[in-house]
Design an enzyme around this catalytic site. Structure first.
Site, PDB file in Angstrom:
ATOM      1  N   TRP A 203       0.854  -1.189   0.000  1.00 50.50           N
ATOM      2  CA  TRP A 203       0.000   0.000   0.000  1.00 50.50           C
ATOM      3  C   TRP A 203       0.887   1.236   0.000  1.00 50.50           C
ATOM      4  CZ3 TRP A 203      -0.306   3.891   3.805  1.00 50.50           C
ATOM      5  CH2 TRP A 203      -1.230   4.901   3.501  1.00 50.50           C
ATOM      6  N   GLU A 244      -3.041  -2.887  -2.501  1.00 47.41           N
ATOM      7  CA  GLU A 244      -4.162  -2.296  -1.765  1.00 47.41           C
ATOM      8  C   GLU A 244      -4.449  -0.887  -2.253  1.00 47.41           C
ATOM      9  OE1 GLU A 244      -5.307  -1.097   2.872  1.00 47.41           O
ATOM     10  OE2 GLU A 244      -3.413  -2.112   2.411  1.00 47.41           O
ATOM     11  N   LYS A 246      -6.899   2.838  -2.277  1.00 48.59           N
ATOM     12  CA  LYS A 246      -7.527   3.760  -1.335  1.00 48.59           C
ATOM     13  C   LYS A 246      -8.193   4.871  -2.132  1.00 48.59           C
ATOM     14  CE  LYS A 246      -6.679   5.971   3.129  1.00 48.59           C
ATOM     15  NZ  LYS A 246      -5.678   6.214   4.180  1.00 48.59           N
ATOM     16  N   ASP A 277      -9.710  -3.017   1.737  1.00 50.85           N
ATOM     17  CA  ASP A 277      -9.739  -2.462   3.085  1.00 50.85           C
ATOM     18  C   ASP A 277     -11.098  -1.809   3.305  1.00 50.85           C
ATOM     19  OD1 ASP A 277      -9.499  -0.377   5.198  1.00 50.85           O
ATOM     20  OD2 ASP A 277      -7.424  -1.063   5.289  1.00 50.85           O
ATOM     21  N   HIS A 280     -11.287   2.019   2.914  1.00 50.20           N
ATOM     22  CA  HIS A 280     -10.610   2.676   1.800  1.00 50.20           C
ATOM     23  C   HIS A 280     -11.523   2.992   0.623  1.00 50.20           C
ATOM     24  CE1 HIS A 280      -6.152   1.704   2.871  1.00 50.20           C
ATOM     25  NE2 HIS A 280      -6.821   2.269   3.864  1.00 50.20           N
ATOM     26  N   HIS A 304      -8.612  -6.350   4.672  1.00 52.86           N
ATOM     27  CA  HIS A 304      -8.249  -5.598   5.859  1.00 52.86           C
ATOM     28  C   HIS A 304      -9.562  -5.146   6.475  1.00 52.86           C
ATOM     29  CE1 HIS A 304      -3.747  -4.396   5.266  1.00 52.86           C
ATOM     30  NE2 HIS A 304      -3.939  -5.702   5.387  1.00 52.86           N
ATOM     31  N   ASP A 312     -11.789   6.874   6.614  1.00 47.29           N
ATOM     32  CA  ASP A 312     -10.893   5.770   6.952  1.00 47.29           C
ATOM     33  C   ASP A 312     -10.291   5.993   8.334  1.00 47.29           C
ATOM     34  OD1 ASP A 312      -9.272   3.492   6.683  1.00 47.29           O
ATOM     35  OD2 ASP A 312      -7.625   4.679   5.860  1.00 47.29           O
ATOM     36  N   ASP A 314     -10.316   3.837  10.964  1.00 47.64           N
ATOM     37  CA  ASP A 314      -9.724   2.652  11.590  1.00 47.64           C
ATOM     38  C   ASP A 314     -10.172   2.441  13.033  1.00 47.64           C
ATOM     39  OD1 ASP A 314      -7.929   1.474   9.524  1.00 47.64           O
ATOM     40  OD2 ASP A 314      -7.079   3.474   9.562  1.00 47.64           O
ATOM     41  N   ASP A 344      -7.303  -4.407  10.569  1.00 44.54           N
ATOM     42  CA  ASP A 344      -6.514  -3.189  10.408  1.00 44.54           C
ATOM     43  C   ASP A 344      -7.236  -2.028  11.081  1.00 44.54           C
ATOM     44  OD1 ASP A 344      -4.818  -1.197   9.714  1.00 44.54           O
ATOM     45  OD2 ASP A 344      -5.155  -1.305   7.557  1.00 44.54           O
TER      46      ASP A 344
END
Length: 437
Positions: A203, A244, A246, A277, A280, A304, A312, A314, A344
């Site tokens: 990424w 990955e 985004k 993800d 993302h 993820h 994003d 997390d 993640d």
């Protein structure tokens, strides 16, 4: 903590005869209820035991790592909170991971970033070798764990421009190409030593804050750089490469080089794995609907699993609708056999070990819940056009006693049942985490 809560937690701990009896009785009733739907709960548990979750090491120290501890976070990465007890060295991090794993049923993997090298050498990212991770491999062997890997293409002076592997500066680009090449070899080393395939995920935070004039050239540079990174043959039984995407990040609100279209196209054309993800994509876009589609065109998939809150961000994974939909997408067509599930998130505002435990247990719970569906019956209702029956069954399943099956699974796997793990985490916090400087 009030006495009644202390007493309740104590009673819920595995090994007390009364509670074990209650759990067994509840499981027997749940087993009968699911059997009437044609679902074998014992079989569901056996399938669940074989599904591995990759536990991300960076939750334990707020993505600081050990190579450049004074380097500020960059690449759109932010961690909020200063809860006491973040790991300050590799020994503390491994100790914390070990503690978290005692509360998570099953045998799993640990996901490392390059900045977590176990070495006293002063070494830059493009000079990392497998030997710098020998301590992690020896530890993983002792714990019976697999390892996954990630090059760290952020929080480094060479990333300060906002561009890494797609940089217009050849020297900068070459640095990140070297780092990514080294990362693949480290991943292959993990796979060979541990007998479990390592997923090395690529990424890059590259992009522009404002609207660019040339959208093509950075992507051409990224494509050429990745071609160079992946030029050397790697034993795919030991290591597989994932890319990955985004949609945007802090500092790259207007343009990200590694967009979803770029990464998906690159992976399909070059036989690489796509990483989806959960944070993302656009705020109203979910990855659960993408899983089956991506796996139509790729051999494997990396997830993820995170929880975006408006972006994003997390957050720690909770058992919300999207997590259940992700699990259903994996289970209903047995796509978990071709999917690598990683977590993640990074939250410094709560106990970091609890964050690991909550997120991991929720991911496993969601998988179990999906495994307890009468999938063939539901599929037949759909094929018959009986959408009334489909909706009714899906709604009724929400109140079936899957929690009794979960409690039984935790008990049989030797981990705490229900919230009884929390008392142990609090004890560890008082005895270990609060003593750290």
């Amino acid at each position: 903590m009030p006495y009644h809560f202390q007493h309740y937690v104590l009673c819920e701990m595995p090994g007390t005869g009364i509670i074990m009896s209650e759990i067994n009785e509840a499981y027997a009733l749940a087993k009968k209820a699911y059997a009437r739907l044609g679902v074998d709960t014992d079989q569901a548990i056996e399938v669940l035991k074989k599904i591995k979750i990759s536990l991300h090491c960076w939750q334990g120290d707020d993505v600081a790592g050990f190579l450049f501890k004074d380097q500020a976070l960059s690449g759109g990465i932010q961690v909020t909170g200063n809860y006491p007890g973040a790991a300050t060295n590799v020994q503390e991090l491994r100790q914390d991971i070990e503690k978290a794993l005692t509360f998570i049923p099953g045998k799993h993997k640990v996901n490392l970033h390059a900045i977590y090298a176990d070495t006293d050498e002063k070494v830059d990212l493009d000079q990392l070798e497998p030997r710098h991770f020998e301590g992690w491999v020896n530890w993983a062997k002792q714990q019976g764990l697999g390892l996954d890997f990630n090059p760290t293409c952020f929080s480094h002076p060479r990333a300060d421009s906002g561009f890494t592997i797609s940089s217009a500066d050849r020297e900068t680009r070459d640095f990140w190409i070297r780092h990514c090449k080294k990362s693949r070899k480290i991943g292959e080393y993990f796979g060979k030593e541990l007998g479990q395939t390592c997923v090395t995920n690529f990424w890059f935070p590259d992009g522009y804050k404002d609207i660019p004039v040339d959208r093509e050239a950075p992507r051409q540079r990224m494509k050429s750089a990745l071609d160079e990174v992946f030029l050397e043959e790697i034993d795919t039984n030991c290591n597989i490469d994932a890319v990955e995407s985004k949609v945007f990040g802090i500092g790259t609100e207007s343009y990200v080089v590694g967009s979803n279209e770029f990464c998906l196209g690159y992976a399909v054309r070059n036989n690489k794995t796509v990483c989806l993800d959960a944070g993302h994509f656009h705020p109203t876009e979910v990855i659960s609907d993408k899983i089956a589609t991506v796996l139509m065109f790729t051999d494997q998939l990396l997830l993820h699993v995170s929880r975006p809150v408006r972006w994003d961000s997390d957050h720690v994974v909770i058992m919300d609708d999207e997590l259940n939909h992700i699990a259903q997408s994996l289970v209903r067509s047995k796509l978990y056999e071709r999917t690598h599930i990683g977590l993640d998130f990074f939250d410094g505002s709560i106990n970091r070990i609890a964050a690991w435990v909550i997120g991991s247990r929720n991911m496993i719970k969601a998988l179990l819940k999906a495994l307890l569906e009468p999938t063939e019956e539901l599929r037949q209702l759909e094929l018959d056009g009986d959408y009334t029956g489909r909706l009714a069954m899906l709604e009724e399943l929400k109140t079936y006693p899957f929690g009794a099956v979960w409690d039984y699974y935790c008990q049989t796997m030797g981990v705490p049942v229900r919230e009884s793990w929390l008392a142990e985490v609090k004890k560890y916090e008082n005895e270990v985490l609060k003593t750290r400087t």
